[in-house]
Design a protein around this motif. Sequence first.
Motif, PDB file in Angstrom:
ATOM      1  N   VAL A 151     -19.575  -7.300 -29.175  1.00 56.46           N
ATOM      2  CA  VAL A 151     -18.051  -6.287 -29.352  1.00 56.46           C
ATOM      3  C   VAL A 151     -18.448  -5.423 -30.533  1.00 56.46           C
ATOM      4  O   VAL A 151     -17.794  -4.205 -30.881  1.00 56.46           O
ATOM      5  CB  VAL A 151     -17.670  -7.601 -28.943  1.00 56.46           C
ATOM      6  N   GLY A 152     -18.322  -6.284 -31.838  1.00 59.32           N
ATOM      7  CA  GLY A 152     -18.756  -5.588 -32.942  1.00 59.32           C
ATOM      8  C   GLY A 152     -19.439  -4.610 -33.221  1.00 59.32           C
ATOM      9  O   GLY A 152     -18.881  -3.349 -34.047  1.00 59.32           O
ATOM     10  N   ALA A 153     -20.497  -4.734 -33.143  1.00 58.14           N
ATOM     11  CA  ALA A 153     -21.332  -2.997 -32.986  1.00 58.14           C
ATOM     12  C   ALA A 153     -21.087  -2.682 -32.215  1.00 58.14           C
ATOM     13  O   ALA A 153     -20.898  -0.464 -32.655  1.00 58.14           O
ATOM     14  CB  ALA A 153     -22.994  -3.727 -32.581  1.00 58.14           C
ATOM     15  N   LEU A 154     -20.706  -2.370 -30.531  1.00 61.47           N
ATOM     16  CA  LEU A 154     -19.904  -1.229 -30.227  1.00 61.47           C
ATOM     17  C   LEU A 154     -18.643  -0.304 -30.904  1.00 61.47           C
ATOM     18  O   LEU A 154     -18.728   0.920 -31.235  1.00 61.47           O
ATOM     19  CB  LEU A 154     -19.836  -1.695 -28.740  1.00 61.47           C
ATOM     20  N   VAL A 155     -18.322  -1.322 -31.315  1.00 54.47           N
ATOM     21  CA  VAL A 155     -16.643  -0.744 -31.782  1.00 54.47           C
ATOM     22  C   VAL A 155     -17.532   0.209 -33.178  1.00 54.47           C
ATOM     23  O   VAL A 155     -16.894   1.378 -33.616  1.00 54.47           O
ATOM     24  CB  VAL A 155     -15.832  -1.737 -33.093  1.00 54.47           C
ATOM     25  N   ASN A 156     -18.328  -0.363 -34.259  1.00 58.16           N
ATOM     26  CA  ASN A 156     -19.093   0.220 -35.227  1.00 58.16           C
ATOM     27  C   ASN A 156     -19.609   1.582 -34.189  1.00 58.16           C
ATOM     28  O   ASN A 156     -19.856   2.947 -35.165  1.00 58.16           O
ATOM     29  CB  ASN A 156     -20.708  -0.617 -35.456  1.00 58.16           C
ATOM     30  N   VAL A 181     -18.915   3.554 -32.192  1.00 61.27           N
ATOM     31  CA  VAL A 181     -17.627   4.136 -31.162  1.00 61.27           C
ATOM     32  C   VAL A 181     -17.534   5.378 -32.604  1.00 61.27           C
ATOM     33  O   VAL A 181     -17.057   6.166 -32.324  1.00 61.27           O
ATOM     34  CB  VAL A 181     -17.137   3.583 -30.575  1.00 61.27           C
ATOM     35  N   LEU A 182     -17.097   4.668 -33.179  1.00 68.85           N
ATOM     36  CA  LEU A 182     -16.278   4.554 -34.829  1.00 68.85           C
ATOM     37  C   LEU A 182     -16.957   5.454 -35.944  1.00 68.85           C
ATOM     38  O   LEU A 182     -16.316   6.519 -36.025  1.00 68.85           O
ATOM     39  CB  LEU A 182     -15.910   2.926 -35.270  1.00 68.85           C
ATOM     40  N   LEU A 199     -17.113   8.882 -34.370  1.00 68.48           N
ATOM     41  CA  LEU A 199     -15.977   9.525 -34.164  1.00 68.48           C
ATOM     42  C   LEU A 199     -15.393   9.708 -35.932  1.00 68.48           C
ATOM     43  O   LEU A 199     -15.104  11.206 -36.114  1.00 68.48           O
ATOM     44  CB  LEU A 199     -14.602   8.100 -33.951  1.00 68.48           C
ATOM     45  N   PHE A 200     -16.007   8.675 -36.691  1.00 71.07           N
ATOM     46  CA  PHE A 200     -15.549   9.408 -38.624  1.00 71.07           C
ATOM     47  C   PHE A 200     -15.855  10.964 -39.108  1.00 71.07           C
ATOM     48  O   PHE A 200     -15.942  11.294 -39.637  1.00 71.07           O
ATOM     49  CB  PHE A 200     -16.487   7.951 -39.137  1.00 71.07           C
ATOM     50  N   MET A 201     -17.221  10.268 -38.234  1.00 70.36           N
ATOM     51  CA  MET A 201     -18.562  11.412 -38.998  1.00 70.36           C
ATOM     52  C   MET A 201     -19.126  12.648 -37.853  1.00 70.36           C
ATOM     53  O   MET A 201     -18.932  14.259 -38.472  1.00 70.36           O
ATOM     54  CB  MET A 201     -20.329  11.086 -38.729  1.00 70.36           C
ATOM     55  N   ALA A 240     -16.681   2.490 -40.403  1.00 71.63           N
ATOM     56  CA  ALA A 240     -17.419   2.498 -39.106  1.00 71.63           C
ATOM     57  C   ALA A 240     -17.761   0.627 -39.636  1.00 71.63           C
ATOM     58  O   ALA A 240     -17.314  -0.583 -38.334  1.00 71.63           O
ATOM     59  CB  ALA A 240     -17.638   3.288 -38.248  1.00 71.63           C
ATOM     60  N   THR A 241     -18.940   0.432 -39.958  1.00 72.56           N
ATOM     61  CA  THR A 241     -19.262  -1.083 -40.374  1.00 72.56           C
ATOM     62  C   THR A 241     -18.079  -1.422 -40.978  1.00 72.56           C
ATOM     63  O   THR A 241     -18.383  -3.339 -39.833  1.00 72.56           O
ATOM     64  CB  THR A 241     -20.750  -0.956 -41.119  1.00 72.56           C
TER      65      THR A 241
END
Length: 458
Positions: A179-184, A186-187, A190-192, A205-206
Amino acid sequence: MGAREIKQKEENPLGVRPVGRLLLEFAIPSIIAMMVSALYNIVDQFFIGRYVGMLGNAATNVAFPLTMSCTAVSLMCGIGGAANFNLNMGRGDKKKAAKYAGNAVAMCFTIGLLLCIITRIFLKPMMVFFGATDQTLTYALSYTGITSFGFPFLIFTTGGSNLVRADGSPRFSMICTLVGALVNIVLDALFMTVFHMGIQGAAWATVIGQVVSAFLVALYLTQFKTVYLGRENFRPKASCWADIARLGMSPCINQLAMMVVQIVLNNVLTHYGGQSAYGSEIPLACAGIISKVGMLFFAIVIGISQGMQPIVSFNFGAEKYGRVSEAVWRSITAASIVSVIAFLCFQIFPRQIIGLFGEGSAEYYRFAERYFRIYMFFTFLNQFQPITANVFTSIGKAAAGAFMSLTRQILFLLPLLLILPMLFGLDGAMYAAPIADFIAFIIASTMLVRETRRWKTL
């Protein structure tokens, strides 16, 4: 239901279920969790390479030793805590097992917080010491300055996941990391790509992904299955911390050794690269990518090794040595198959793998292909050393496990990295790794065969 079936139902599954099925049940989620953990760095490398460039990739390589130090601490606390937990569960001492689990959690977060504070204070001298050049220093300071906030959560997640696995929930352990990796991921996108935050976007994101994973691990710890974890179990106890550190020292030393080697390698590549046609930045950037890709392969091997750990520890504590031996050799076989596949990929497709992380000059690709093929040549033998080290740790032989962890990185690779480049320049740095890999394989396989023969006499 017969008497034997009732007895098996009452016994811990680690001691009665078929070893092959147990290994699949524990190793597969552990492999996925370790691969996903490795993807944290690879995803950052992918987006940074495409949206920041080669200097960004070089900067993440400079910052990489700190990530390895976090992994070292988390493995010491997590594997050391899990080994003590399972050994005591195998002996039937649940009260003592709970105390080790709680103290391992306390160790993870405390040391993670200390590492964050130290990094914040000494950030610039650390980056220079780790091999940053004038061109990469700004990127390295920006990236590491942000990711350091995530150190306590990263260590807590990785260490805590070992305890979740030891409690008999390998799937949930995998979910925490996934779950943490998927959030990373996606973000990162999004952020870049949307907010154009550059290397800072990858760093934030990390950190956010690590916080999410840590929250899930903390949630599980409130509902531990095999024992109850009360407040008193989390109260630091010096003897517990010492026992945890003793059995967790082998994987910790292995990671710290990798960190030391990475620092030396960065400086060697920068120095001797500056004297070559490639310059300093090309070797530094290529080495960073290859290290991250190598981590993905090692994630599978370490995942198999971690899946093996509760089975070996419990059955050794219960004096079921035949099951211990079966778990070890099944793990070696599975890891050997993976190692051969990785070797073929590294030798046949180096350019394609490097190309995933952004474009470069003709010199960049020429160096990367050669470095990949030489440095990773003995990949098909590299599974023996980490698994053998973990076997000794799992059965309580901390000194043998620690020695095995030192062989490849410190006893062989580090001296070779210092000596060979003085004789052969940049080529010496490349050939140091396969020589160290082969010697480490000889020692690991010899020690493992001797130990398994001893179990037969027991």
